[in-house]
Structure formats: C-alpha cells, structure tokens
Enzyme design. Structure first.
Site, PDB file in Angstrom:
ATOM      1  N   ARG A  55      10.934 -15.254  33.677  1.00 16.71           N
ATOM      2  CA  ARG A  55       9.875 -15.834  32.988  1.00 16.71           C
ATOM      3  C   ARG A  55       9.225 -14.305  32.072  1.00 16.71           C
ATOM      4  NH1 ARG A  55       7.289 -11.854  34.598  1.00 16.71           N
ATOM      5  NH2 ARG A  55       5.385 -12.537  33.677  1.00 16.71           N
ATOM      6  N   GLY A  56       8.120 -14.582  31.352  1.00 14.45           N
ATOM      7  CA  GLY A  56       7.560 -13.682  30.580  1.00 14.45           C
ATOM      8  C   GLY A  56       8.345 -14.091  28.982  1.00 14.45           C
ATOM      9  N   ALA A  57       7.432 -14.040  27.989  1.00 11.36           N
ATOM     10  CA  ALA A  57       8.048 -14.447  26.737  1.00 11.36           C
ATOM     11  C   ALA A  57       9.027 -13.770  26.217  1.00 11.36           C
ATOM     12  CB  ALA A  57       6.824 -14.190  25.735  1.00 11.36           C
ATOM     13  N   ARG A 102       9.651 -24.548  28.329  1.00 16.20           N
ATOM     14  CA  ARG A 102       8.092 -24.175  28.418  1.00 16.20           C
ATOM     15  C   ARG A 102       7.785 -24.316  27.113  1.00 16.20           C
ATOM     16  NH1 ARG A 102       6.739 -19.270  32.153  1.00 16.20           N
ATOM     17  NH2 ARG A 102       4.746 -20.309  32.342  1.00 16.20           N
ATOM     18  N   ASP A 250       1.890 -14.672  25.085  1.00 16.59           N
ATOM     19  CA  ASP A 250       2.768 -15.605  24.897  1.00 16.59           C
ATOM     20  C   ASP A 250       2.844 -16.246  23.615  1.00 16.59           C
ATOM     21  OD1 ASP A 250       2.376 -15.370  27.786  1.00 16.59           O
ATOM     22  OD2 ASP A 250       4.170 -16.488  27.735  1.00 16.59           O
ATOM     23  N   ASN A 260      -2.244 -16.012  26.529  1.00 18.25           N
ATOM     24  CA  ASN A 260      -1.471 -15.205  27.439  1.00 18.25           C
ATOM     25  C   ASN A 260      -1.997 -15.620  29.130  1.00 18.25           C
ATOM     26  OD1 ASN A 260       0.367 -12.906  28.358  1.00 18.25           O
ATOM     27  ND2 ASN A 260      -1.803 -12.047  29.221  1.00 18.25           N
TER      28      ASN A 260
END
Ligand code: MRU
Length: 366
Positions: A55-57, A102, A250, A260
């Site tokens: 995860r995390g952009a 996502r 994001d 975010n």
C-alpha cells in the site's frame, strides 16, 4: 543461521524475474511478523493491492508496473499469440483489471499508462523485445521513485530546523515507497545529519498505518518517534510541540486540493488553528492535473468490518449498525502551506505553481 534483516533493509516491492513473481512484505502482518509473499498471478497482485498487503501510492504504482510486465511476459509466451494486436488486446484487459484494485491513488493508473505508452511506441517491434522494454520501464519506475523521494526529502528538510517537532499521519514512509518514503524522507535525511527531530505519528484509524507501520519503521531506524491517537493531534499542537506537519498524498488535484488518508484534513484544519504549516509531500506521479479540484477525486470506501471488528478481540460495535468507512479525505488547498515535489516546492496559488512544476519537468526531461 542468517541474521534476521532489519525491516528497512527489505525491499517494499521487489521483482523476482526468474520466478516471474513480485515479492512484497505483507504489511497487514507488521509490525510483529515480517512475512515476505510471492505474487505470481494477476489475481494475487490485485488482491495484495486491494487488501493493503502492499500500500501507499508510490508502492502501488511500482507493484502495478511489475505486475503488468509479468502479464506481458505470460501473454507473449502463449503460443496462440502471434501479432501485436493479439498481444495488446489481452494486455489491455490485464491492465484494466489491475487498474480497478484501488481507485484513489493516481500512481496506479499513472504507472499502468506509462507502461502502455511503451507498448504503443514500440508496436512495430517483435513481442519479445516489447516485453524486455516493459521490464526496463518497470525497473525505471522503481528506481525513479527512490530518486524522487530523496529529492523531496532535501526540499522538505530546507523547511525545518534541528530539534523541530514534526507530525505525520498514516504511513508515507519507506513501506509506502521504494526507499525513504515521501513524508518521512526529510525525517530520515535530518536524522542522518543530526537534526534530532521529535516526531509524532498519528495511529491512523481504522487500519493503523501510523501505529503499525510509521511508528515501527521510524523506531527501527533510531528516530525519536512518539505514537499518538488520532484525536490527540490538537493537544500536541496546542502544547507547542509541533513545528510542521508532513504528510503524503494519493492524488493532488490541479488546484492543490489533496486526497490523503482519512483524517489528514482534520490534522490540517487543527494545524491551521495553531499556525503550524502543513506540507504535502507529492511526487509528480501523484499530481493529477486532469482532475480540476478535490470534488472530482474518487474516494475509496472500504468494508464496515475494518471499523467494527478488525484489530479487536471481539466486535466493538452493535451488530447491524450503519458504518461509513471512506479510506481518504480531501484537504482543501487553503489549508496547505506547500506541496513538496521532486522539482521544488509549489506554493499557493497552486493552479499556477503546479503548472510551473510540470513545465520544469518537461524541460528537464527533454
Ligand atoms: O490506504 P493506504 O495505506 O494505501 O494509504 C496511504 C496513504 O494515505 C499515504 O499517505 C499515501 O499513499 C502516500 S504514500 C507515500
């Protein structure tokens, strides 16, 4: 026996080309279990992104790039595929599928579109060669991410001074990128240079990225980090313990509105009350100039059980209660003191300054 590696020595996302796999740290198990998982099918990659195992952009973008390269490799090997048209039809299906994993982090579609351009620009070449070019592009996306985070770290560091108190929300750390993180990059660079920051990490309900990931990675690297619940940020700010807020993002819209992790806009609103600058650490891959304002950003909604049951020994909310679980919120641009990119710091009015950043990017890449 091989010594157990520090979490910071393990790649968040790695390509295992020999086994046609992506190897990730399963972030749902951190901090108590460091489990590496190997993803080989497109379904496994989709699920790993959806379930936040990765995860995390920026890390989502890198995973998608490796994932769609692996899809290309598999399609090219299929004996029924001979022409570019046959190849690209199947490849686009795989791309569209991964793109649904996502919705908010624009790095997902950014990385996939960048990979598509490689196919289109080389359509005349043999399929094997296109696959090799896709491999090289995915590796470049990952390597670029490291350079970008480092540059954001340097710009971020120029905004603070030794001994400062810094607050961050969610995890925009190494675990969300290929190295350094974005919001944590100034913290790591400052740490190397003896800045002795005092860092406050919001725990970040409901999925606890701040408690499980940020507190863990900063502590593992020897930084001074204090964990607080999300509803304590006003207290530490009012106490005068916070000089600046650094968060990731994001998707940044053309006017500077920023999506975010849910709760970021609360932090920014409170920070404004106490005159504390809020900096958005944003690789240009996360800035989406085709989205005019935050109103057009698709905010992901996630299942109710993440709030009612997850992390608890027993359910903590009445059965059947209505739940609203947006994964992100939009911080209005007027709450943001600066957007730190790898090309410099954009200041209000963001409509102008973000355009200038992209202009500079185009010029430097010519
Ligand atoms: O739902 P997550 O954990 O993927 O959300 C992550 C964030 O909100 C991060 O702040 C953002 O992706 C930036 S990561 C450098």
């Amino acid at each position: 026996m091989e010594k157990q590696k520090n979490i910071m020595e393990i790649d968040t996302v790695a390509l295992d080309d020999e086994n046609s796999a992506i190897v990730i740290i399963d972030q749902t198990k951190l901090p108590y279990e460091t489990t590496l998982i190997s993803l080989t099918t497109q379904e496994e990659i989709w699920n790993a992104i959806y379930l936040l195992q990765v995860r995390g952009a920026p890390a989502i973008g890198v995973t998608a790039a490796f994932g769609i390269y692996l899809a290309a490799k598999q399609i090219e090997k299929d004996e029924s595929v001979h022409t570019y048209i046959e190849f690209i039809e199947r490849w686009i299906k795989a791309k569209d599928y991964l793109n649904t994993s996502r919705p908010t982090a624009v790095n997902l579609s950014w990385a996939l579109n960048r990979m598509q351009r490689i196919c289109e620009q080389n359509a005349e070449k043999p399929l094997k060669q296109i696959v090799t070019l896709l491999h090289d592009e995915a590796v470049e996306i990952q390597e670029e991410d490291i350079r970008v985070c480092k540059a954001i770290g340097e710009y971020g560091l120029s905004l603070v001074k030794p001994g400062d108190g810094l607050l961050t929300h969610c995890n925009a750390g190494q675990l969300a990128t290929s190295k350094y993180g974005t919001a944590t990059a100034p913290m790591y660079l400052g740490h190397e240079r003896g800045y002795h920051f005092r860092i406050f990490a919001d725990e970040t309900r409901p999925l606890l990225q701040g408690a499980r990931l940020t507190a863990y990675e900063l502590q593992s690297s020897g930084l001074d980090v204090t964990l607080i619940c999300d509803n304590m940020s006003a207290t530490v700010m009012r106490n005068g313990w916070v000089n600046a807020v650094f968060v990731g993002c994001d998707r940044v819209a053309a006017n500077g509105d920023t999506a975010n992790k849910i709760g970021t806009s609360v932090v920014a609103t409170v920070a404004k009350r106490y005159n504390i600058p809020v900096y958005i650490c944003a690789p240009t891959s996360t800035i989406d100039m085709s989205t005019p304002t935050g109103d057009q950003i698709h905010i992901e909604e996630r299942p109710a059980h993440e709030i009612t049951e997850m992390w608890y020994k027993e359910r903590m909310a009445p059965e059947g209660v209505k739940v609203f679980n947006p994964a992100f919120d939009v911080t209005d641009h007027d709450l943001i003191a600066g957007i730190i990119t790898e090309y410099g710091i954009a200041r209000a009015p963001y409509i102008e300054s973000l355009k200038a950043i992209f202009h500079q990017k185009t010029q430097e890449n010519q």
